[in-house]
Design a protein around this motif. Structure first.
Motif, PDB file in Angstrom:
ATOM      1  N   ILE A 508      38.786  66.522  16.775  1.00  0.00           N
ATOM      2  CA  ILE A 508      40.010  65.890  16.275  1.00  0.00           C
ATOM      3  C   ILE A 508      41.096  65.944  17.343  1.00  0.00           C
ATOM      4  CG2 ILE A 508      39.559  66.407  13.845  1.00  0.00           C
ATOM      5  CD1 ILE A 508      41.624  68.721  14.102  1.00  0.00           C
ATOM      6  N   GLY A 509      41.982  64.964  17.293  1.00  0.00           N
ATOM      7  CA  GLY A 509      43.178  64.963  18.109  1.00  0.00           C
ATOM      8  C   GLY A 509      44.373  65.352  17.271  1.00  0.00           C
ATOM      9  N   VAL A 510      45.356  66.026  17.900  1.00  0.00           N
ATOM     10  CA  VAL A 510      46.522  66.484  17.153  1.00  0.00           C
ATOM     11  C   VAL A 510      47.805  66.198  17.922  1.00  0.00           C
ATOM     12  CG1 VAL A 510      45.290  68.298  15.894  1.00  0.00           C
ATOM     13  CG2 VAL A 510      46.337  68.819  18.108  1.00  0.00           C
ATOM     14  N   HIS A 511      48.881  66.098  17.165  1.00  0.00           N
ATOM     15  CA  HIS A 511      50.230  65.973  17.714  1.00  0.00           C
ATOM     16  C   HIS A 511      50.909  67.333  17.577  1.00  0.00           C
ATOM     17  CE1 HIS A 511      54.603  65.354  17.218  1.00  0.00           C
ATOM     18  NE2 HIS A 511      54.450  64.362  18.095  1.00  0.00           N
ATOM     19  N   GLN A 512      51.740  67.679  18.580  1.00  0.00           N
ATOM     20  CA  GLN A 512      52.441  68.969  18.577  1.00  0.00           C
ATOM     21  C   GLN A 512      53.927  68.733  18.732  1.00  0.00           C
ATOM     22  OE1 GLN A 512      51.473  71.394  21.942  1.00  0.00           O
ATOM     23  NE2 GLN A 512      53.088  72.892  21.536  1.00  0.00           N
ATOM     24  N   THR A 513      54.741  69.373  17.888  1.00  0.00           N
ATOM     25  CA  THR A 513      56.193  69.256  18.040  1.00  0.00           C
ATOM     26  C   THR A 513      56.657  70.136  19.198  1.00  0.00           C
ATOM     27  OG1 THR A 513      56.555  71.040  16.440  1.00  0.00           O
ATOM     28  CG2 THR A 513      56.562  68.797  15.582  1.00  0.00           C
ATOM     29  N   ASN A 514      57.734  69.704  19.863  1.00  0.00           N
ATOM     30  CA  ASN A 514      58.353  70.486  20.949  1.00  0.00           C
ATOM     31  C   ASN A 514      57.337  70.894  22.011  1.00  0.00           C
ATOM     32  OD1 ASN A 514      60.946  70.455  19.699  1.00  0.00           O
ATOM     33  ND2 ASN A 514      60.265  72.106  18.341  1.00  0.00           N
ATOM     34  N   ARG A 515      56.541  69.925  22.432  1.00  0.00           N
ATOM     35  CA  ARG A 515      55.545  70.224  23.461  1.00  0.00           C
ATOM     36  C   ARG A 515      56.255  70.662  24.743  1.00  0.00           C
ATOM     37  NH1 ARG A 515      50.359  69.569  25.065  1.00  0.00           N
ATOM     38  NH2 ARG A 515      50.010  68.974  27.233  1.00  0.00           N
ATOM     39  N   GLY A 516      55.743  71.727  25.366  1.00  0.00           N
ATOM     40  CA  GLY A 516      56.412  72.286  26.544  1.00  0.00           C
ATOM     41  C   GLY A 516      56.069  71.589  27.837  1.00  0.00           C
ATOM     42  N   ASN A 517      54.939  70.868  27.886  1.00  0.00           N
ATOM     43  CA  ASN A 517      54.531  70.175  29.114  1.00  0.00           C
ATOM     44  C   ASN A 517      54.507  68.680  28.884  1.00  0.00           C
ATOM     45  OD1 ASN A 517      54.013  72.684  30.467  1.00  0.00           O
ATOM     46  ND2 ASN A 517      52.083  72.815  29.323  1.00  0.00           N
ATOM     47  N   ASN A 518      54.453  67.951  29.975  1.00  0.00           N
ATOM     48  CA  ASN A 518      54.337  66.504  29.851  1.00  0.00           C
ATOM     49  C   ASN A 518      53.040  66.146  29.130  1.00  0.00           C
ATOM     50  OD1 ASN A 518      56.729  65.763  31.094  1.00  0.00           O
ATOM     51  ND2 ASN A 518      55.822  65.880  33.148  1.00  0.00           N
ATOM     52  N   PRO A 519      53.054  65.144  28.259  1.00  0.00           N
ATOM     53  CA  PRO A 519      51.851  64.783  27.501  1.00  0.00           C
ATOM     54  C   PRO A 519      50.814  64.142  28.419  1.00  0.00           C
ATOM     55  CG  PRO A 519      53.582  63.175  27.127  1.00  0.00           C
ATOM     56  CD  PRO A 519      54.202  64.266  27.941  1.00  0.00           C
ATOM     57  N   PRO A 520      49.527  64.245  28.042  1.00  0.00           N
ATOM     58  CA  PRO A 520      48.479  63.656  28.868  1.00  0.00           C
ATOM     59  C   PRO A 520      48.390  62.141  28.732  1.00  0.00           C
ATOM     60  CG  PRO A 520      47.543  64.656  26.912  1.00  0.00           C
ATOM     61  CD  PRO A 520      48.995  65.010  26.922  1.00  0.00           C
ATOM     62  N   ASN A 521      49.156  61.550  27.787  1.00  0.00           N
ATOM     63  CA  ASN A 521      49.134  60.114  27.551  1.00  0.00           C
ATOM     64  C   ASN A 521      47.718  59.602  27.275  1.00  0.00           C
ATOM     65  OD1 ASN A 521      51.914  59.060  27.722  1.00  0.00           O
ATOM     66  ND2 ASN A 521      51.850  59.960  29.785  1.00  0.00           N
TER      67      ASN A 521
END
Length: 593
Positions: A508-521
């Motif tokens: 599964i893929g998930v979304h995270q609030t307040n991610r600390g690093n740049n997203p992998p897009n």
């Protein structure tokens, strides 16, 4: 003796059955002005304080009290008086059959038959033992004989005793029987007892509830047919539509025409249908309710609508088979009549109440009760069969965590020293846990970066961003709003359930609030991390999915695989989300292989 009489419309009179040579107190509605008269038009003086009539009922017969309001007939009470009809009944165990105590049996039977001014006198005779090379058989006689061979053995044994009296009635209590159809073939239909109309010998099977025993005595001692029989002479109604003693719902009421029939002389019916003397234990409705709850829990439903239009109270001390070879040796069910006919319950509810050391009750409370807090349905079983009952009714949460070896995406012993494993290789670590072992032990960074993925068939997208092509920065990602596809929720959960049932974890893929690093897009921009689903279940009525997280260091194994790692269903947004590592994680997509 006192009878409470409400004022009925003249076309629907009230009835009262009373013992002769007694006084009858009739209560009408207080604080209203009525004139009361007998059938000859003679006024009857009532107590002006509370509209109470006191009548002396001296002889057997009928009389009527009429109520007038301003010279208009508004209601009437039909009184039927009888001398007490006494019936002698002997109860006999056969081959150590179970039965209630004689004191309890006589008390509860007389409570039922007192409606018709009938009094039973019970005693217990020495038990009968007969030798059989098979289970005791019921039925198979068609219309040729009232009793089959096994039953005749019992009757003949009794008739050989000195205490036998042809004018008395006899009930034989037997356990562990086999029922035969008209052709003599075994059938799975259940039966509580049998007593041919007007005959003096009745057979009670597997010690059913008192109402069923009274039902058989109604056939034998009072010569009553079923209310739904073509030959019924008193009160007719469709099968299982009333609480009448002679219906099949387990009720105990007698109609005023049945009172009269009980005090008349009727002969034995030589060629009656065998079924007309039987009390069939129709457990179909119990199986229906149990299966509905079982199916709802199998599908992890949060609510279930049940038809509870009729009030029911069943109790069976017999072996009942449910689906999947589940057997219960005792089952009681009760429901409450509901004015709306339907009531919504929580099928996962386990509100248990141990009534004794031997019995446990499960009560399902209405989500919106129609009558105060009365529950629409409850079941009582033997306490030592709790596990069997719960496994059938509730099922078990699916958990294959013991079949999945967790790995960290940072584990150099598995993945080697590869640049991608420290940042964007959570998906490849998940695929390794799925069984794609070709990724293991790669020191070649090219191989690591281009590890052979499992073949993806499709995916179920549950949440996404409005712009799925934009290259998001950390701040843009954290400020973006999720859009939920509620129409895919059931499809996604069912796919996960089916895979887990086949002992296959799910990516599964998930979304995270307040991610600390740049997203992998990723292709779905809302997805910033990948995890593995290893279980599903229901917790306090809320569905959840349990996950393993590859994005933890090797020494964080316990945190990465904790039983608390759950995404729970949020019915408001139509998504699965949960607090993990201090942030909100939301399910965004499910990869199908």
């Amino acid at each position: 003796m006192r009878c409470v009489c409400h004022i009925f419309h003249k076309s629907t009179p009230a009835y009262a059955c009373v013992e002769s040579n007694t006084k009858l107190e009739i209560k009408a509605e207080p604080y209203k002005t009525y004139t009361f008269m007998n059938e000859r038009g003679v006024p009857i003086i009532a107590n002006t304080a509370d509209n109470t009539l006191n009548l002396a009922i001296c002889t057997v017969g009928k009389q009527t009290v009429y109520a007038y309001s301003d010279s208009t007939l508004v209601g009437k009470l039909c009184i039927q008086a009888y001398d007490v009809k006494e019936v002698k009944v002997h109860v006999v165990r056969v081959n150590n059959g179970n039965m209630p105590s004689v004191t309890k049996l006589q008390s509860e039977l007389n409570e039922i038959f007192s409606q018709a001014v009938v009094k039973l006198k019970l005693d217990e005779l020495e038990q009968i033992t007969i030798k059989l090379d098979h289970k005791f058989k019921h039925g198979g006689t068609r219309r040729l004989r009232a009793y089959n061979d096994d039953q005749r053995k019992v009757v003949d044994e009794l008739k050989n005793r000195a205490e036998y009296n042809a004018d008395d009635f006899y009930l034989f209590f037997i356990d562990d029987i086999e029922r035969l159809d008209d052709e003599g073939n075994p059938t799975n239909d259940l039966i509580g007892g049998y007593m041919p109309v007007g005959w003096h010998f009745g057979f009670i099977y597997n010690n059913p509830k008192i109402a069923y025993i009274a039902h058989e005595l109604g056939h034998g001692t009072l010569t009553m047919h079923h209310t739904f029989s073509d030959e019924t002479e008193t009160f007719s109604a469709p099968k299982e539509s009333t609480d009448n003693l002679m219906d099949y719902k387990g009720g105990s009421l007698l109609n005023h025409t049945q009172w009269q029939w009980a005090h008349e002389s009727h002969g034995r019916e030589w060629f009656e249908e065998e079924e007309d003397g039987e009390m069939i234990l129709n457990i179909g409705i119990m199986r229906k309710y149990l299966k509905q709850i079982h199916d709802a829990n199998s599908e992890y439903k949060e609510s279930l609508v049940l038809n509870v239009s009729e009030g029911i109270n069943f109790a069976y001390g017999i072996t009942i088979e449910l689906e999947d070879s589940v057997k219960l040796s005792y089952l009681s069910m009760s429901t409450y009549k509901n004015s709306s006919s339907y009531s919504s319950i929580k099928p996962y509810e386990k509100a248990t109440k141990v009534e004794s050391d031997s019995l446990t009750t499960y009560t399902f409370n209405a989500i919106r009760p129609k009558f105060g807090e009365l529950p629409p349905i409850s079941f009582t079983i033997k306490t030592d069969e709790k596990q069997v009952f719960e496994d059938y009714l509730y099922g078990k949460d699916i958990d294959i965590s013991d079949k999945v070896q967790w790995v960290s995406q940072f584990d150099e012993n598995i993945f080697g020293k590869c640049d991608c494993w420290t940042s964007a290789c959570c998906r490849r670590a998940c695929e390794y846990m799925l069984g794609n072992t070709n990724i293991a032990n790669c020191e070649d960074t090219v191989i690591a970066k281009d590890a052979p993925y499992k073949t993806q068939k499709s995916k179920i997208v549950l949440a996404y961003f409005s712009d799925n092509t934009k290259k998001y920065s950390k701040d843009e990602y954290n400020s973006e709003t999720l859009i939920y596809d509620k129409n895919k929720i059931d499809e996604g959960f069912n796919y996960i359930k089916n895979e887990l049932q086949a002992h296959r974890p799910v990516l599964i893929g998930v979304h995270q609030t307040n991610r600390g690093n740049n997203p992998p897009n990723n292709k779905n921009r809302a997805t910033c991390h990948w995890m593995i689903v290893v279980g599903i279940g229901m917790e306090n009525g809320v569905k959840y999915i349990r996950f393993f997280d590859p994005g933890r260091k090797v020494d964080n194994h316990n945190d990465a695989t904790s039983v608390d790692n759950k995404l729970k269903y949020d019915s408001n947004n139509g998504c699965y989300s949960g607090i993990y590592r201090g942030e909100i994680y939301t399910l965004t997509e499910i990869i199908k292989y």
